[in-house]
Each structure stands twice: as structure tokens, then as C-alpha cells.
Motif scaffolding. Sequence first.
Motif, PDB file in Angstrom:
ATOM      1  N   THR A  21       0.831  -1.203   0.000  1.00  0.00           N
ATOM      2  CA  THR A  21       0.000   0.000   0.000  1.00  0.00           C
ATOM      3  C   THR A  21       0.865   1.252   0.000  1.00  0.00           C
ATOM      4  N   ALA A  22       1.869   1.297   0.861  1.00  0.00           N
ATOM      5  CA  ALA A  22       2.752   2.469   0.932  1.00  0.00           C
ATOM      6  C   ALA A  22       3.491   2.681  -0.384  1.00  0.00           C
ATOM      7  N   LYS A  38      -6.751   2.640   3.986  1.00  0.00           N
ATOM      8  CA  LYS A  38      -6.330   1.241   4.030  1.00  0.00           C
ATOM      9  C   LYS A  38      -5.316   1.014   5.142  1.00  0.00           C
ATOM     10  N   LEU A  39      -4.336   1.908   5.269  1.00  0.00           N
ATOM     11  CA  LEU A  39      -3.327   1.747   6.322  1.00  0.00           C
ATOM     12  C   LEU A  39      -3.939   1.894   7.707  1.00  0.00           C
ATOM     13  N   ASP A  40      -4.904   2.766   7.840  1.00  0.00           N
ATOM     14  CA  ASP A  40      -5.611   2.911   9.113  1.00  0.00           C
ATOM     15  C   ASP A  40      -6.266   1.579   9.490  1.00  0.00           C
ATOM     16  N   ALA A  41      -6.884   0.919   8.531  1.00  0.00           N
ATOM     17  CA  ALA A  41      -7.530  -0.369   8.797  1.00  0.00           C
ATOM     18  C   ALA A  41      -6.500  -1.467   9.068  1.00  0.00           C
ATOM     19  N   LEU A  42      -5.412  -1.472   8.314  1.00  0.00           N
ATOM     20  CA  LEU A  42      -4.406  -2.529   8.463  1.00  0.00           C
ATOM     21  C   LEU A  42      -3.667  -2.465   9.798  1.00  0.00           C
ATOM     22  N   ARG A  43      -3.572  -1.291  10.379  1.00  0.00           N
ATOM     23  CA  ARG A  43      -2.806  -1.168  11.632  1.00  0.00           C
ATOM     24  C   ARG A  43      -3.396  -2.036  12.729  1.00  0.00           C
ATOM     25  N   HIS A  44      -4.691  -2.289  12.682  1.00  0.00           N
ATOM     26  CA  HIS A  44      -5.337  -3.116  13.698  1.00  0.00           C
ATOM     27  C   HIS A  44      -4.923  -4.585  13.581  1.00  0.00           C
ATOM     28  N   GLU A  45      -4.464  -4.974  12.410  1.00  0.00           N
ATOM     29  CA  GLU A  45      -4.069  -6.361  12.173  1.00  0.00           C
ATOM     30  C   GLU A  45      -2.554  -6.555  12.164  1.00  0.00           C
ATOM     31  N   ALA A  46      -1.808  -5.474  12.334  1.00  0.00           N
ATOM     32  CA  ALA A  46      -0.357  -5.510  12.146  1.00  0.00           C
ATOM     33  C   ALA A  46       0.428  -5.779  13.414  1.00  0.00           C
ATOM     34  N   SER A  47      -0.252  -6.044  14.517  1.00  0.00           N
ATOM     35  CA  SER A  47       0.404  -6.261  15.811  1.00  0.00           C
ATOM     36  C   SER A  47       1.278  -5.075  16.212  1.00  0.00           C
ATOM     37  N   VAL A  48       0.707  -3.887  16.092  1.00  0.00           N
ATOM     38  CA  VAL A  48       1.365  -2.667  16.559  1.00  0.00           C
ATOM     39  C   VAL A  48       0.458  -2.017  17.602  1.00  0.00           C
ATOM     40  N   LYS A  49       1.016  -1.115  18.376  1.00  0.00           N
ATOM     41  CA  LYS A  49       0.224  -0.402  19.370  1.00  0.00           C
ATOM     42  C   LYS A  49      -0.829   0.454  18.677  1.00  0.00           C
ATOM     43  N   CYS A 104       5.336   6.947   4.538  1.00  0.00           N
ATOM     44  CA  CYS A 104       5.250   5.776   3.659  1.00  0.00           C
ATOM     45  C   CYS A 104       6.621   5.127   3.506  1.00  0.00           C
ATOM     46  N   ALA A 105       7.637   5.942   3.267  1.00  0.00           N
ATOM     47  CA  ALA A 105       8.996   5.413   3.137  1.00  0.00           C
ATOM     48  C   ALA A 105       9.417   4.714   4.428  1.00  0.00           C
ATOM     49  N   LYS A 106       9.054   5.285   5.539  1.00  0.00           N
ATOM     50  CA  LYS A 106       9.391   4.697   6.838  1.00  0.00           C
ATOM     51  C   LYS A 106       8.692   3.351   7.017  1.00  0.00           C
ATOM     52  N   LEU A 107       7.416   3.252   6.644  1.00  0.00           N
ATOM     53  CA  LEU A 107       6.680   2.000   6.747  1.00  0.00           C
ATOM     54  C   LEU A 107       7.285   0.928   5.851  1.00  0.00           C
ATOM     55  N   ILE A 108       7.696   1.327   4.657  1.00  0.00           N
ATOM     56  CA  ILE A 108       8.315   0.375   3.725  1.00  0.00           C
ATOM     57  C   ILE A 108       9.581  -0.215   4.341  1.00  0.00           C
ATOM     58  N   ARG A 109      10.421   0.643   4.892  1.00  0.00           N
ATOM     59  CA  ARG A 109      11.649   0.151   5.547  1.00  0.00           C
ATOM     60  C   ARG A 109      11.309  -0.731   6.745  1.00  0.00           C
ATOM     61  N   ARG A 110      10.377  -0.294   7.537  1.00  0.00           N
ATOM     62  CA  ARG A 110      10.041  -0.987   8.789  1.00  0.00           C
ATOM     63  C   ARG A 110       9.441  -2.365   8.566  1.00  0.00           C
ATOM     64  N   PHE A 111       8.574  -2.516   7.571  1.00  0.00           N
ATOM     65  CA  PHE A 111       7.840  -3.753   7.406  1.00  0.00           C
ATOM     66  C   PHE A 111       8.320  -4.627   6.246  1.00  0.00           C
TER      67      PHE A 111
END
Length: 112
Positions: A21-22, A38-49, A104-111
Motif C-alpha cells: 500500500t505504501a 487502508k493503512l488505518d484499517a491494516l494497523r489493527h491487524e499488524a500487531s502494533v500499538k 510511507c517510506a518509513k513504513l516500507i523500511r520498517r515492514f
Amino acid sequence: MHEKMNHEDYVQSVHGQIVKTAMAMQSGEMSYLLGARKLDALRHEASVKNDDEDFMVFVAIASDTDDFPLGTVREYWDKDALAKLQPEIDAAETWAREHSEHICAKLIRRFS
């Protein structure tokens, strides 16, 4: 035989969706407004705070623009109403990109 996905594999698949997505947002394949939703919805499933700082900008964008008709729902809107609202949607898209492109760039690196 169909095997069930374990939780770790599921979370990894969600991380892949976040990256996809990012990347789509950065490449212009997906609008920043739709991507934020989409990212707002996915965060609930991503095992993040719930208050994960990398996702909070997308939560804010999604919340601030949730009344805009985006994606397939536009097909059901009156053309004149859409035309009248489009400048506001375009401004929100620019605002969303400016505030979240670096995240977005940060999320790409992180995940990845």
C-alpha cells in the motif's frame, strides 16, 4: 488439503500489505487518501500499538477525509456533486501526500 495460516504468518502477510500500500501511494498507483484509509484499517491487524506513531498520520488523514467519496463509491454519486467537491478532494490529496510521503517510506523500511 487447505492449511490454516498461523498468527505469525498472518501478521507477516499484513506487513506485506502495508508495504504494498505504501509503495502504491508513493508511485501514484493509489491515492494518499485511499491509502490512508487502508493503512488505518491494516494497523489493527499488524500487531502494533493502537497509538503507533507511524500510523497516526494515516488515522488523522482517514478521519479528516472520511466524508469524501473515494474509490468505487464515486460511481453512485451525482456527477455535478462530484465535480463541485473535486477541488476540495484534490486539496486534501495534496495535503495528505505532503504529510505522509515520508511516513510511507518509513513504513516500507520498517515492514519489508
